[in-house]
Write an enzyme that holds these catalytic residues in place. Structure first.
Site, PDB file in Angstrom:
ATOM      1  N   TRP A 147       0.866  -1.178   0.000  1.00 51.33           N
ATOM      2  CA  TRP A 147       0.000   0.000   0.000  1.00 51.33           C
ATOM      3  C   TRP A 147       0.903   1.228   0.000  1.00 51.33           C
ATOM      4  O   TRP A 147       1.893   1.271   0.730  1.00 51.33           O
ATOM      5  CB  TRP A 147      -0.921   0.051   1.226  1.00 51.33           C
ATOM      6  CG  TRP A 147      -1.649   1.370   1.250  1.00 51.33           C
ATOM      7  CD1 TRP A 147      -2.714   1.724   0.485  1.00 51.33           C
ATOM      8  CD2 TRP A 147      -1.297   2.540   2.028  1.00 51.33           C
ATOM      9  NE1 TRP A 147      -3.055   3.027   0.731  1.00 51.33           N
ATOM     10  CE2 TRP A 147      -2.206   3.553   1.663  1.00 51.33           C
ATOM     11  CE3 TRP A 147      -0.303   2.821   2.967  1.00 51.33           C
ATOM     12  CZ2 TRP A 147      -2.160   4.834   2.232  1.00 51.33           C
ATOM     13  CZ3 TRP A 147      -0.250   4.095   3.530  1.00 51.33           C
ATOM     14  CH2 TRP A 147      -1.179   5.077   3.158  1.00 51.33           C
ATOM     15  N   GLU A 204      -3.130  -2.977  -2.444  1.00 52.52           N
ATOM     16  CA  GLU A 204      -4.257  -2.353  -1.733  1.00 52.52           C
ATOM     17  C   GLU A 204      -4.550  -0.946  -2.243  1.00 52.52           C
ATOM     18  O   GLU A 204      -3.704  -0.062  -2.168  1.00 52.52           O
ATOM     19  CB  GLU A 204      -3.934  -2.290  -0.234  1.00 52.52           C
ATOM     20  CG  GLU A 204      -5.034  -1.636   0.600  1.00 52.52           C
ATOM     21  CD  GLU A 204      -4.687  -1.561   2.089  1.00 52.52           C
ATOM     22  OE1 GLU A 204      -3.516  -1.806   2.457  1.00 52.52           O
ATOM     23  OE2 GLU A 204      -5.602  -1.232   2.872  1.00 52.52           O
ATOM     24  N   LYS A 256      -7.238   2.590  -2.453  1.00 47.15           N
ATOM     25  CA  LYS A 256      -7.897   3.478  -1.503  1.00 47.15           C
ATOM     26  C   LYS A 256      -8.634   4.577  -2.268  1.00 47.15           C
ATOM     27  O   LYS A 256      -8.260   4.905  -3.394  1.00 47.15           O
ATOM     28  CB  LYS A 256      -6.816   4.081  -0.600  1.00 47.15           C
ATOM     29  CG  LYS A 256      -7.306   4.784   0.638  1.00 47.15           C
ATOM     30  CD  LYS A 256      -6.126   5.139   1.542  1.00 47.15           C
ATOM     31  CE  LYS A 256      -6.610   5.815   2.815  1.00 47.15           C
ATOM     32  NZ  LYS A 256      -5.521   6.077   3.759  1.00 47.15           N
ATOM     33  N   ASP A 272      -9.910  -3.060   1.821  1.00 41.17           N
ATOM     34  CA  ASP A 272      -9.928  -2.468   3.163  1.00 41.17           C
ATOM     35  C   ASP A 272     -11.294  -1.816   3.343  1.00 41.17           C
ATOM     36  O   ASP A 272     -11.673  -0.917   2.578  1.00 41.17           O
ATOM     37  CB  ASP A 272      -8.789  -1.445   3.280  1.00 41.17           C
ATOM     38  CG  ASP A 272      -8.690  -0.829   4.671  1.00 41.17           C
ATOM     39  OD1 ASP A 272      -9.739  -0.437   5.225  1.00 41.17           O
ATOM     40  OD2 ASP A 272      -7.571  -0.704   5.186  1.00 41.17           O
ATOM     41  N   HIS A 275     -11.870   1.978   3.172  1.00 47.49           N
ATOM     42  CA  HIS A 275     -11.338   2.705   2.017  1.00 47.49           C
ATOM     43  C   HIS A 275     -12.348   3.067   0.945  1.00 47.49           C
ATOM     44  O   HIS A 275     -11.975   3.296  -0.203  1.00 47.49           O
ATOM     45  CB  HIS A 275     -10.212   1.888   1.367  1.00 47.49           C
ATOM     46  CG  HIS A 275      -8.936   1.944   2.138  1.00 47.49           C
ATOM     47  ND1 HIS A 275      -7.751   1.452   1.669  1.00 47.49           N
ATOM     48  CD2 HIS A 275      -8.663   2.456   3.363  1.00 47.49           C
ATOM     49  CE1 HIS A 275      -6.791   1.641   2.558  1.00 47.49           C
ATOM     50  NE2 HIS A 275      -7.328   2.242   3.601  1.00 47.49           N
ATOM     51  N   HIS A 279      -8.649  -6.212   4.812  1.00 47.45           N
ATOM     52  CA  HIS A 279      -8.301  -5.340   5.927  1.00 47.45           C
ATOM     53  C   HIS A 279      -9.618  -4.900   6.526  1.00 47.45           C
ATOM     54  O   HIS A 279     -10.266  -3.991   6.000  1.00 47.45           O
ATOM     55  CB  HIS A 279      -7.524  -4.107   5.426  1.00 47.45           C
ATOM     56  CG  HIS A 279      -6.054  -4.325   5.353  1.00 47.45           C
ATOM     57  ND1 HIS A 279      -5.175  -3.304   5.088  1.00 47.45           N
ATOM     58  CD2 HIS A 279      -5.311  -5.430   5.538  1.00 47.45           C
ATOM     59  CE1 HIS A 279      -3.934  -3.798   5.100  1.00 47.45           C
ATOM     60  NE2 HIS A 279      -3.993  -5.076   5.356  1.00 47.45           N
ATOM     61  N   ASP A 315     -12.262   9.273   8.719  1.00 46.77           N
ATOM     62  CA  ASP A 315     -11.254   8.353   9.224  1.00 46.77           C
ATOM     63  C   ASP A 315     -11.572   6.937   8.765  1.00 46.77           C
ATOM     64  O   ASP A 315     -12.714   6.496   8.861  1.00 46.77           O
ATOM     65  CB  ASP A 315     -11.197   8.386  10.756  1.00 46.77           C
ATOM     66  CG  ASP A 315     -10.199   7.354  11.276  1.00 46.77           C
ATOM     67  OD1 ASP A 315      -9.026   7.447  10.890  1.00 46.77           O
ATOM     68  OD2 ASP A 315     -10.605   6.448  12.009  1.00 46.77           O
ATOM     69  N   ASP A 318     -10.085   4.172  10.000  1.00 44.84           N
ATOM     70  CA  ASP A 318      -9.439   3.192  10.876  1.00 44.84           C
ATOM     71  C   ASP A 318      -9.948   3.158  12.315  1.00 44.84           C
ATOM     72  O   ASP A 318      -9.151   3.083  13.241  1.00 44.84           O
ATOM     73  CB  ASP A 318      -7.929   3.455  10.882  1.00 44.84           C
ATOM     74  CG  ASP A 318      -7.340   3.385   9.484  1.00 44.84           C
ATOM     75  OD1 ASP A 318      -7.306   2.277   8.929  1.00 44.84           O
ATOM     76  OD2 ASP A 318      -6.937   4.430   8.959  1.00 44.84           O
ATOM     77  N   ASP A 358      -7.301  -3.879  10.214  1.00 45.88           N
ATOM     78  CA  ASP A 358      -6.528  -2.657   9.992  1.00 45.88           C
ATOM     79  C   ASP A 358      -7.246  -1.469  10.621  1.00 45.88           C
ATOM     80  O   ASP A 358      -8.154  -0.899  10.024  1.00 45.88           O
ATOM     81  CB  ASP A 358      -6.317  -2.416   8.485  1.00 45.88           C
ATOM     82  CG  ASP A 358      -5.452  -1.192   8.233  1.00 45.88           C
ATOM     83  OD1 ASP A 358      -4.925  -0.618   9.204  1.00 45.88           O
ATOM     84  OD2 ASP A 358      -5.304  -0.799   7.057  1.00 45.88           O
TER      85      ASP A 358
HETATM   86  C1  RNT Z   1      -3.780   2.821   4.704  1.00 41.56           C
HETATM   87  C2  RNT Z   1      -3.897   1.347   4.442  1.00 41.56           C
HETATM   88  C3  RNT Z   1      -2.779   0.526   4.981  1.00 41.56           C
HETATM   89  C4  RNT Z   1      -2.311   0.997   6.347  1.00 41.56           C
HETATM   90  C5  RNT Z   1      -1.300   0.101   6.981  1.00 41.56           C
HETATM   91  C6  RNT Z   1      -0.648   0.748   8.173  1.00 41.56           C
HETATM   92  O1  RNT Z   1      -4.901   3.511   4.411  1.00 41.56           O
HETATM   93  O2  RNT Z   1      -5.112   0.887   4.935  1.00 41.56           O
HETATM   94  O3  RNT Z   1      -3.147  -0.806   4.985  1.00 41.56           O
HETATM   95  O4  RNT Z   1      -3.375   1.159   7.226  1.00 41.56           O
HETATM   96  O5  RNT Z   1      -0.390  -0.325   6.052  1.00 41.56           O
HETATM   97 ZN    ZN Z   2      -5.501  -1.228   4.956  1.00 45.38          ZN
END
Ligand code: RNT
Ligand code: ZN
Length: 424
Positions: A190, A231, A233, A264, A267, A291, A299, A301, A331
């Site tokens: 990523w 990955e 986003k 993810d 994302h 993820h 945000d 995460d 993640d």
């Molecule tokens: C970032 C990605 C990635 C990170 C990690 C720390 O938006 O999701 O996976 O969160 O590599």
């Molecule tokens: Zn991720």
């Protein structure tokens, strides 16, 4: 103690009968659940800090907020915390490392294009001792050469080459982990590359990224040791207008080059569901890496909770029979609450969602759907929501000798008193 065990067993037997009446075998569901491994992401343990000692700020559109005391400062502390989490999870899981978490000799700077398997020997030995697998990630942020916001798509060939070399080394390290631990390491690329404001050239960086990925993946590695994942986003903080590695880019790249695609759940646009994508991409890629995260406004995460989005991810994996082709990972990073608790909640919630999905009479739903009886399909789905799922989960924890229900919290509080609060 015996009385409590008896109660849990009785509750389970009643639940088992109730599920059996709907054609669901709880024993089969529990056996399947016990085979599933979640890759615990190292970075929840220390706010994506790592052990490079250069003191770079995180950057790359990643932001960790909160200053809850007790974060892991050394590999030893991080391993201790991870072991604490593992002791609270039923089943055998994995650990997911970033390249910045290597163990580097004191006083000698090992730059990202100099890392080698030896810097991860401590992690490999630890994983071997626990009998778990490792996963890996190049760290393309938190570094002076990433400060411009560009890494693999950087216009300067020298900078690009630096990150290409870093990612190439990471694949070798992943392969060393997989070889030593006898389970393939998923190495996930990523990058943060993007622009805050309107780019004049959207094509150039993408061409450079595609060429850089080709260079990174040029050397074939044994898939028994290392699996490559990419990955995408939608956007990042400070990269709101343009993300070089957007989803369509990586979907196409993964299909064309037979790579794993990483999805993810933080994302996407907030009204978009990652779960719905699984059955589409699985037609065209062999395996995916998940993820699992929780997006909240801007945000991506937050700590994973047992919400509809998480349940629908698990349902898609189960209903589509995709579990054997999906690598399950987490993640998120939250520094505002106890980090060990955050990890534990996210992992236990993902397991709970998987169990919930395994316990649904989804074959009946599918039969009703084919028969065109959408009334009964909806009615049954709604009834299933109040089946005694909790009794089955509690029994699973009991059987695996890990805390039942909310008992894990008392364990984490004790750990906080005895270990975390002494880290000053
Ligand atoms: C970032 C990605 C990635 C990170 C990690 C720390 O938006 O999701 O996976 O969160 O590599
Ligand atoms: Zn991720």
């Amino acid at each position: 103690m015996a009385a409590k065990t008896k109660k849990l067993e009785t509750a389970y037997q009643l639940a088992r009968e109730q599920y059996a009446a709907l054609g669901v075998d709880t024993e089969a569901a529990l056996q399947r659940l016990a085979t599933l491994s979640i890759s615990l992401h190292c970075w929840q343990g220390d706010d994506v800090g790592g052990f490079e000692s250069a003191g770079e700020t995180l950057g790359g559109g990643l932001a960790v907020t909160g200053n809850y005391p007790g974060k892991a400062r050394t590999p030893q502390e991080l391993r201790q915390d991870a072991e604490m989490v593992f002791s609270l999870l039923p089943g055998r899981h994995r650990f997911n490392l970033h390249a910045s978490y290597g163990e580097f000799p004191a006083g000698k700077k090992v730059d990202r294009n100099e890392i080698a398997p030896q810097h991860f020997a401590g992690w490999i030995a630890w994983a071997k001792g626990l009998g778990i697998g490792l996963d890996f990630n190049p760290t393309c942020f938190g570094h002076p050469l990433a400060a411009s916001g560009f890494t693999l798509s950087h216009p300067d060939p020298a900078v690009r080459q630096f990150w290409i070399e870093h990612c190439q080394l990471c694949r070798e390290i992943g392969a060393a982990m997989g070889r030593a631990l006898k389970t393939p390491c998923v190495t996930n690329v990523w990058i943060p590359d993007g622009m805050k404001d309107l780019p004049a050239d959207r094509k150039g960086p993408r061409e450079r990224l595609a060429a850089a990925l080709d260079a990174i993946f040029k050397k074939p590695l044994n898939p028994k040791h290392n699996l490559d994942a990419v990955e995408g986003k939608l956007f990042g903080i400070g990269a709101e207008s343009y993300t070089v590695g957007m989803h369509e880019f990586y979907l196409a790249y993964a299909v064309k080059n037979k790579k794993l695609l990483t999805l993810d759940s933080g994302h996407y646009h907030p009204t978009e569901s990652m779960a719905d994508k699984i059955s589409s991409v699985m037609l065209f890629v062999d395996e995916i890496l998940l993820h699992v995260s929780r997006g909240v406004r801007w945000d991506s995460d937050h700590v994973v909770i047992l919400n509809d989005e998480l349940l629908s991810i698990a349902q898609e994996l189960v209903r589509g029979n995709f579990l054997h082709r999906a690598h399950l990972g987490l993640d998120f990073f939250d520094a505002s609450i106890n980090r060990v608790a955050a990890w534990t909640m996210g992992a236990r919630n993902f397991l709970r969602a998987l169990l919930y999905a395994l316990l649904e009479p989804y074959q009946t739903y599918q039969e009703l759907e084919l028969a065109g009886d959408y009334t009964a399909r909806l009615a049954l789905m709604e009834e299933a929501k109040t089946l005694p799922f909790g009794a089955v989960w509690d029994y699973h924890c009991l059987r695996h000798n890990v805390p039942v229900g909310g008992e894990w919290l008392a364990e984490v509080k004790r750990y906080e008193r005895e270990v975390l609060s002494r880290r000053q």
